[in-house]
Design a protein around this motif. Structure first.
Motif, PDB file in Angstrom:
ATOM      1  N   TYR A 287       2.464   2.339 -14.940  1.00 56.06           N
ATOM      2  CA  TYR A 287       2.175   1.951 -13.555  1.00 56.06           C
ATOM      3  C   TYR A 287       1.054   0.917 -13.505  1.00 56.06           C
ATOM      4  O   TYR A 287       1.132  -0.074 -12.761  1.00 56.06           O
ATOM      5  N   LEU A 288       0.014   1.091 -14.317  1.00 55.03           N
ATOM      6  CA  LEU A 288      -1.104   0.153 -14.341  1.00 55.03           C
ATOM      7  C   LEU A 288      -0.696  -1.214 -14.872  1.00 55.03           C
ATOM      8  O   LEU A 288      -1.377  -2.216 -14.616  1.00 55.03           O
ATOM      9  N   ALA A 289       0.412  -1.261 -15.607  1.00 56.42           N
ATOM     10  CA  ALA A 289       0.892  -2.532 -16.152  1.00 56.42           C
ATOM     11  C   ALA A 289       1.799  -3.273 -15.174  1.00 56.42           C
ATOM     12  O   ALA A 289       2.231  -4.392 -15.462  1.00 56.42           O
ATOM     13  N   SER A 290       2.084  -2.688 -14.016  1.00 53.17           N
ATOM     14  CA  SER A 290       2.954  -3.334 -13.036  1.00 53.17           C
ATOM     15  C   SER A 290       2.215  -4.476 -12.354  1.00 53.17           C
ATOM     16  O   SER A 290       0.976  -4.509 -12.346  1.00 53.17           O
ATOM     17  N   PRO A 291       2.940  -5.442 -11.772  1.00 49.29           N
ATOM     18  CA  PRO A 291       2.294  -6.613 -11.148  1.00 49.29           C
ATOM     19  C   PRO A 291       1.285  -6.221 -10.075  1.00 49.29           C
ATOM     20  O   PRO A 291       1.550  -5.367  -9.230  1.00 49.29           O
TER      21      PRO A 291
ATOM     22  N   ALA B 259       0.833  -1.207   0.000  1.00 46.12           N
ATOM     23  CA  ALA B 259       0.000   0.000   0.000  1.00 46.12           C
ATOM     24  C   ALA B 259       0.864   1.252   0.000  1.00 46.12           C
ATOM     25  O   ALA B 259       0.572   2.222  -0.714  1.00 46.12           O
ATOM     26  N   LEU B 260       1.925   1.241   0.792  1.00 43.32           N
ATOM     27  CA  LEU B 260       2.830   2.394   0.852  1.00 43.32           C
ATOM     28  C   LEU B 260       3.518   2.604  -0.491  1.00 43.32           C
ATOM     29  O   LEU B 260       3.619   3.739  -0.981  1.00 43.32           O
ATOM     30  N   ALA B 261       3.985   1.520  -1.104  1.00 41.04           N
ATOM     31  CA  ALA B 261       4.648   1.630  -2.408  1.00 41.04           C
ATOM     32  C   ALA B 261       3.691   2.171  -3.464  1.00 41.04           C
ATOM     33  O   ALA B 261       4.063   3.031  -4.271  1.00 41.04           O
ATOM     34  N   ASN B 262       2.448   1.688  -3.452  1.00 38.63           N
ATOM     35  CA  ASN B 262       1.465   2.154  -4.436  1.00 38.63           C
ATOM     36  C   ASN B 262       1.096   3.616  -4.219  1.00 38.63           C
ATOM     37  O   ASN B 262       0.954   4.384  -5.174  1.00 38.63           O
ATOM     38  N   ALA B 263       0.912   4.007  -2.949  1.00 35.87           N
ATOM     39  CA  ALA B 263       0.552   5.392  -2.657  1.00 35.87           C
ATOM     40  C   ALA B 263       1.663   6.344  -3.094  1.00 35.87           C
ATOM     41  O   ALA B 263       1.401   7.387  -3.701  1.00 35.87           O
ATOM     42  N   ARG B 264       2.896   5.995  -2.771  1.00 30.42           N
ATOM     43  CA  ARG B 264       4.026   6.845  -3.181  1.00 30.42           C
ATOM     44  C   ARG B 264       4.115   6.953  -4.701  1.00 30.42           C
ATOM     45  O   ARG B 264       4.373   8.041  -5.242  1.00 30.42           O
ATOM     46  N   ALA B 265       3.903   5.833  -5.384  1.00 28.95           N
ATOM     47  CA  ALA B 265       3.980   5.842  -6.843  1.00 28.95           C
ATOM     48  C   ALA B 265       2.884   6.715  -7.446  1.00 28.95           C
ATOM     49  O   ALA B 265       3.141   7.522  -8.352  1.00 28.95           O
ATOM     50  N   MET B 266       1.672   6.585  -6.936  1.00 24.29           N
ATOM     51  CA  MET B 266       0.566   7.372  -7.484  1.00 24.29           C
ATOM     52  C   MET B 266       0.769   8.862  -7.258  1.00 24.29           C
ATOM     53  O   MET B 266       0.524   9.673  -8.159  1.00 24.29           O
ATOM     54  N   ILE B 267       1.214   9.233  -6.069  1.00 28.09           N
ATOM     55  CA  ILE B 267       1.426  10.654  -5.791  1.00 28.09           C
ATOM     56  C   ILE B 267       2.542  11.220  -6.674  1.00 28.09           C
ATOM     57  O   ILE B 267       2.436  12.340  -7.184  1.00 28.09           O
ATOM     58  N   GLN B 268       3.584  10.424  -6.879  1.00 30.92           N
ATOM     59  CA  GLN B 268       4.692  10.909  -7.704  1.00 30.92           C
ATOM     60  C   GLN B 268       4.256  11.068  -9.164  1.00 30.92           C
ATOM     61  O   GLN B 268       4.600  12.056  -9.820  1.00 30.92           O
ATOM     62  N   ILE B 269       3.474  10.104  -9.662  1.00 31.89           N
ATOM     63  CA  ILE B 269       3.042  10.170 -11.058  1.00 31.89           C
ATOM     64  C   ILE B 269       2.005  11.267 -11.272  1.00 31.89           C
ATOM     65  O   ILE B 269       2.090  12.052 -12.224  1.00 31.89           O
ATOM     66  N   ILE B 270       1.019  11.343 -10.379  1.00 32.29           N
ATOM     67  CA  ILE B 270      -0.094  12.277 -10.582  1.00 32.29           C
ATOM     68  C   ILE B 270       0.261  13.706 -10.184  1.00 32.29           C
ATOM     69  O   ILE B 270      -0.035  14.659 -10.908  1.00 32.29           O
ATOM     70  N   ALA B 271       0.918  13.851  -9.003  1.00 33.27           N
ATOM     71  CA  ALA B 271       1.208  15.198  -8.496  1.00 33.27           C
ATOM     72  C   ALA B 271       2.656  15.623  -8.713  1.00 33.27           C
ATOM     73  O   ALA B 271       2.998  16.792  -8.483  1.00 33.27           O
ATOM     74  N   GLY B 272       3.509  14.690  -9.130  1.00 31.93           N
ATOM     75  CA  GLY B 272       4.916  15.024  -9.362  1.00 31.93           C
ATOM     76  C   GLY B 272       5.690  15.281  -8.085  1.00 31.93           C
ATOM     77  O   GLY B 272       6.684  16.007  -8.098  1.00 31.93           O
ATOM     78  N   LEU B 273       5.250  14.678  -6.979  1.00 31.51           N
ATOM     79  CA  LEU B 273       5.873  14.925  -5.678  1.00 31.51           C
ATOM     80  C   LEU B 273       6.443  13.641  -5.085  1.00 31.51           C
ATOM     81  O   LEU B 273       5.814  12.587  -5.165  1.00 31.51           O
TER      82      LEU B 273
ATOM     83  N   SER C 159      -1.828   9.372 -19.103  1.00 31.02           N
ATOM     84  CA  SER C 159      -0.416   9.634 -19.365  1.00 31.02           C
ATOM     85  C   SER C 159       0.367   8.327 -19.518  1.00 31.02           C
ATOM     86  O   SER C 159      -0.029   7.273 -19.007  1.00 31.02           O
ATOM     87  N   GLU C 160       1.477   8.405 -20.207  1.00 31.00           N
ATOM     88  CA  GLU C 160       2.318   7.226 -20.431  1.00 31.00           C
ATOM     89  C   GLU C 160       2.829   6.653 -19.110  1.00 31.00           C
ATOM     90  O   GLU C 160       2.849   5.430 -18.917  1.00 31.00           O
ATOM     91  N   ALA C 161       3.208   7.537 -18.186  1.00 34.36           N
ATOM     92  CA  ALA C 161       3.740   7.089 -16.897  1.00 34.36           C
ATOM     93  C   ALA C 161       2.693   6.310 -16.106  1.00 34.36           C
ATOM     94  O   ALA C 161       2.991   5.277 -15.499  1.00 34.36           O
ATOM     95  N   PHE C 162       1.438   6.798 -16.111  1.00 32.11           N
ATOM     96  CA  PHE C 162       0.398   6.120 -15.338  1.00 32.11           C
ATOM     97  C   PHE C 162       0.015   4.800 -15.994  1.00 32.11           C
ATOM     98  O   PHE C 162      -0.275   3.811 -15.301  1.00 32.11           O
TER      99      PHE C 162
END
Length: 260
Positions: free
Chosen positions: A231-235, A151-165, A225-228
């Motif tokens: 991300y959706l293609a990850s396991p 959950a932590l890994a997914n949350a960090r990834a989503m925030i970085q991709i969507i908000a750039g943070l 976006s390509e980045a997201f």
């Protein structure tokens, strides 16, 4: 195939090797009310009724740790995020201290019985918060999971991709154990929350008792976006397009709960 059939197939070796008396096995799950613990409890009931095994189920566990327990043989069965075995096999993320070589070795000791949907990741916050969407996370304290895990890994990834943070730079990520999470959210430990959500969701229902909340969907441009899409293609990750009628019903129900 029913869970009963899967159990009979997956545990056949144990049945043949055992006596006529059902053996005792161990299982782990996370917090009460979660889909993964409910699944394990159901599996335990079916196994007991079929005379396959009696399960001792321990709840409140961090599932990324449960994976290692299963791989090392100290626990027989546990639900884990699908991305966790992938990370373990590479000694990455929460398994960095284990290393790639040992992680790959441990991964050889596990196998999947069946899959289930844990839930969807979402950003939500109290209406009284300064967080009013993905574009308002900079400089804020954001609850993004337990101290370690998928959950932590997914949350960090989503925030970085969507908000750039990045956690620790663009915003301050704060964590809590799952069992304490509803109170952690309610007491204002974070200005926003990025966590898995379920339907129904006991954690959100408890947290919503402290005030009205709003869930924020992923912006269309970010989603496409390509980045997201990578991300959706990850396991263990997949994008879901809701049917309009399902979306309407979901909105009606969460509004009834005071979540939006």
């Amino acid at each position: 195939m029913k869970i009963r059939d899967i159990l009979a197939t997956s545990l056949a070796t144990s049945i043949l090797a055992g006596s006529a008396i059902a053996q005792t096995m161990t299982a782990e799950g996370s917090t009460p009310g979660s889909s993964n613990l409910t699944t394990i409890m159901t599996l335990a009931e079916l196994a007991s009724a079929a005379g396959v095994a009696d399960f001792q189920v321990q709840d409140g566990q961090t599932l990324t740790n449960s994976l290692v327990n299963v791989a090392e043989g100290s626990t027989d069965v546990a639900p884990v995020p699908l991305i966790a075995p992938f990370l373990l096999s590479r000694g990455a993320g929460p398994y960095a201290s284990i290393g790639a070589a040992k992680g790959a070795e441990l991964t050889e000791n596990i196998s999947a019985l069946f899959t289930l949907s844990f839930g969807a990741m979402s950003l939500y916050s109290y209406d009284s918060s300064t967080v009013s969407g993905w574009d308002a996370l900079e400089g804020k304290r954001i609850i993004n999971g337990p101290p370690s895990g998928g959950a932590l890994a997914n949350a960090r990834a989503m925030i970085q991709i969507i908000a750039g943070l990045e956690d620790g730079k663009g915003y301050e990520g704060v964590q809590s154990n799952w069992g304490q999470m509803p109170q952690f959210i309610a007491d204002g430990s974070g200005e926003g929350v990025v966590l898995p959500i379920y339907f129904p969701d006991d954690r959100m229902t408890q947290a919503a008792a402290a005030g009205a909340m709003t869930m924020y969907s992923v912006p269309k441009a970010a989603y496409e976006s390509e980045a997201f899409q990578r991300y959706l293609a990850s396991p263990g990750t997949v994008g879901v397009d809701f049917h309009p009628e399902l979306t309407r019903v979901f909105h009606r129900e969460v509004t009834h709960l005071g979540l939006c």
